[in-house]
Design a protein around this motif. Structure first.
Motif, mmCIF file in Angstrom:
data_model
loop_
_atom_site.group_PDB
_atom_site.id
_atom_site.type_symbol
_atom_site.label_atom_id
_atom_site.label_comp_id
_atom_site.label_asym_id
_atom_site.label_seq_id
_atom_site.Cartn_x
_atom_site.Cartn_y
_atom_site.Cartn_z
ATOM 1 N N ALA A 128 -4.259 -2.667 -3.756
ATOM 2 C CA ALA A 128 -4.828 -1.776 -4.708
ATOM 3 C C ALA A 128 -6.179 -1.226 -4.381
ATOM 4 O O ALA A 128 -6.734 -0.381 -4.295
ATOM 5 N N ASP B 249 -1.378 -7.737 -3.437
ATOM 6 C CA ASP B 249 -1.399 -6.609 -4.210
ATOM 7 C C ASP B 249 -2.833 -6.107 -4.488
ATOM 8 O O ASP B 249 -2.852 -4.957 -4.661
ATOM 9 N N ASP B 250 -3.725 -7.153 -4.671
ATOM 10 C CA ASP B 250 -5.000 -6.655 -4.952
ATOM 11 C C ASP B 250 -5.696 -6.127 -3.452
ATOM 12 O O ASP B 250 -6.373 -5.070 -3.795
ATOM 13 N N THR C 237 -11.054 -1.546 -8.486
ATOM 14 C CA THR C 237 -9.805 -1.257 -9.293
ATOM 15 C C THR C 237 -10.150 -1.108 -10.694
ATOM 16 O O THR C 237 -9.250 -0.831 -11.463
ATOM 17 N N ARG D 190 2.579 1.709 -3.411
ATOM 18 C CA ARG D 190 1.598 2.230 -4.570
ATOM 19 C C ARG D 190 1.060 3.746 -4.138
ATOM 20 O O ARG D 190 0.988 4.512 -5.248
ATOM 21 N N THR E 89 0.777 -1.262 -0.023
ATOM 22 C CA THR E 89 -0.023 -0.010 -0.012
ATOM 23 C C THR E 89 1.039 1.180 -0.046
ATOM 24 O O THR E 89 0.640 2.054 -0.817
#
Length: 282
Positions: free
Chosen positions: A173, A169-170, A263, A23, A20
């Motif tokens: 996102a 990773d999801d 997303t 990103r 997080t």
């Protein structure tokens, strides 16, 4: 993307916190990367933070207007330390809070469920992320990953139960959207991957991905609880063992469209994640 303020990411060295924070900085947002040893994230300001050391909270909160919350690991009553911090955060100017919980823990449920229940009364802008079990549990340092590497074995009390395993990773996102979108979700979000899998099916996929035999070894709830008690407080070990029993009874046999909705792309599947993680040395 323009900056939206400063986000305090607690647990910025962890599985979802690190992703997080990365990103957010990559998108141009200001980030304070918090951890017990001051997390190092390129482009972020490192800051020391310990849930059990209130003296670290002042510097962590200074200048932050939103916060990503990773509960203290292994604590069966995280509300005892989290709620005083959150009240302090609100007084310090934090207006949006995004909490990492679990698909297995509902609002008002055990452990972090009490924090979930309190969050809407503390902040006008909030979200609770309730991801299913992480796909990264089969790589890295998780007990399942260690068992796979050392003995080709995944040990659970889940029987034939299925889980909608989700890519960290999801989760990250979705966390970024929850933290930075113009309007906060103001709800809880159950996050899963694209399909629900049993551990037998995971073992077969792991065998394919690693070219080494991997099997799922089934044990009883009591034996799992006793094994976990050797590594953590008994109450927390019992909570984790109860989650396995709930899986065996079908509690996690579901998928959601949350990742796609927030997303704009489908969630990653386990084969793709294993290929990526193993290539990175996971």
């Amino acid at each position: 993307m323009t900056t939206t303020g400063t986000t305090l990411v607690i647990g910025a060295t962890g599985t979802t916190g690190s992703r997080t924070a990365a990103r957010l900085t990559a998108a141009g947002h200001r980030v304070k990367a918090a951890g017990r040893h001051a997390a190092t994230v390129p482009g972020a300001e490192p800051v020391r933070f310990d849930w059990y050391a209130p003296a670290t909270h002042t510097d962590a909160l200074d200048g932050a207007d939103r916060v990503y919350l990773i509960p203290p690991l292994g604590d069966s009553d995280p509300a005892a330390v989290m709620l005083p911090f959150l009240r302090r955060a609100r007084a310090a100017g934090v207006r949006r809070a995004v909490l990492l919980s679990s698909s297995a823990v509902a609002e008002g449920g055990p452990a972090v469920g009490a924090v979930h229940q309190a969050l809407p009364g503390l902040f006008d802008e909030w979200a609770v992320l309730r991801p299913s079990w992480f796909m990264q549990n089969f790589t890295g340092n998780h007990a399942h990953a260690v068992g796979i590497r050392e003995s080709g074995t995944i040990l659970t009390a889940t029987g034939n139960g299925r889980i909608g395993f989700v890519d960290a990773d999801d989760i990250a996102a979705v966390a970024v959207r929850a933290l930075t979108d113009g309007s906060a979700p103001n709800t809880d979000l159950v996050l899963t991957g694209p399909q629900a899998l049993s551990y037998d099916e995971v073992a077969a996929i792991m065998t394919e991905a690693t070219n080494k035999p991997v099997v799922h070894r089934r044990i009883t709830h009591a034996r799992l609880r006793d094994r976990l008690t050797a590594h953590m407080p008994m109450e927390f070990a019992g909570l984790l063992a109860d989650m396995d029993r709930a899986i065996a009874e079908g509690a996690e046999d579901r998928t959601t469209d949350t990742v796609q909705r927030l997303t704009g792309r489908p969630p990653h599947d386990l084969r793709a994640v294993l290929k990526r993680e193993l290539a990175l040395g996971g």
